[in-house]
Scaffold this active site. Structure first.
Site, PDB file in Angstrom:
ATOM      1  N   SER A 138       0.858  -1.181   0.000  1.00  0.00           N
ATOM      2  CA  SER A 138       0.000   0.000   0.000  1.00  0.00           C
ATOM      3  C   SER A 138       0.892   1.228   0.000  1.00  0.00           C
ATOM      4  CB  SER A 138      -0.889   0.019   1.251  1.00  0.00           C
ATOM      5  OG  SER A 138      -1.545   1.262   1.412  1.00  0.00           O
ATOM      6  N   TYR A 151      -1.457   0.767  10.664  1.00  0.00           N
ATOM      7  CA  TYR A 151      -1.475   0.279   9.280  1.00  0.00           C
ATOM      8  C   TYR A 151      -0.184   0.661   8.575  1.00  0.00           C
ATOM      9  CZ  TYR A 151      -3.422  -0.797   4.652  1.00  0.00           C
ATOM     10  OH  TYR A 151      -3.664  -1.332   3.407  1.00  0.00           O
TER      11      TYR A 151
END
Length: 252
Positions: A138, A151
């Site tokens: 990501s 995250y």
């Protein structure tokens, strides 16, 4: 393993929804043999019935499941391509308010799951003489942001794992690819992270044409289908409306 199978057999994790499901569809459309892996057996069964993929329910972070998965894939003829898509985010707390449970879940799924599955299948991938590992990370693993600490940390870890793997496995002619998407609108990602449909909707509000799961899956398909000597080390993919992690154009 035949030359044809070496070029056409992949295992895709996270296959019950979102980018994983879309990647299974994209590869099957190109004639690949695809082993579709996720925890939700009912959704996998429906996907297999529709696409012809081989459904194998499993939790990639559980050692016993990984061992069983390796045995089943081996018995079915093996793979030359591993596509690690399973992952996710939970919570949007700042570090000072961090939930230990959320952080542990994110590391378990994004980092340890990727490591365990890759470790298990490396001997098989090396044996092909031309294997591929693709890890879906990501842009959260490239740039940190407020409320993203857990995250960010998990995806930075997966990004580092990918870079180390590429260095370690080049001598085995193993191709290691990283695909790092920005804003992708899927049915579950924001909802799972925030736990509320209204809050999840605000993530995409006013954004003209966010990426879709199919957009990312098409990049995955291209990357693993390119001639094996072509290694797309890192592919960052964002919608045009997201010029950078911190710059997102919203209209209306």
């Amino acid at each position: 393993m035949t030359e044809d199978l070496q070029k056409k057999a992949a295992l895709v994790t996270g296959a019950s929804s979102g980018i994983g499901e879309a990647a299974v569809r994209a590869l099957r459309a190109e004639g690949w043999t695809v082993f579709a892996v996720a925890r939700r057996a009912d959704r996998l069964a429906a996907l297999a019935a529709e696409t012809g993929a081989v459904a194998i329910p499993a939790d990639i972070a559980e050692d016993d499941d990984v061992s069983r998965l390796l045995a089943q894939v081996t018995d079915a003829g093996g793979i030359d391509t591993l596509v690690n898509i399973a992952g996710g985010a939970r919570g949007a707390d700042k570090v000072g308010d961090a939930s230990t449970a959320d952080w542990e879940w994110m590391f378990r799924v994004n980092v340890l799951g990727t490591m365990k599955l890759t470790r298990a299948f490396l001997p098989m991938l090396r044996a092909t003489g031309g294997g591929t590992v693709l890890n879906l990370t990501s842009t959260a693993g490239l740039d940190a942001y407020e409320g993203g600490g857990g995250y960010n940390a998990a995806k930075f870890g997966q990004h580092a794992l990918t870079n180390a793997l590429r260095l370690e496995e080049a001598e085995h002619n193993l191709r290691v690819i990283e695909v790092a998407p920005g804003l992708v609108q899927t049915e579950e990602f924001a909802l799972n992270r925030l736990g509320d449909a209204q809050a999840a909707g605000k993530v995409y509000q006013g954004v003209e044409k966010p990426l879709t799961a199919a957009d990312v899956a098409d990049v995955v398909r291209y990357a693993v289908s390119a001639p094996h000597h072509v290694n797309l080390d890192q592919i960052v993919i964002r919608p045009v409306a997201q010029a950078a992690t911190h710059k997102l154009i919203r209209k209306g």
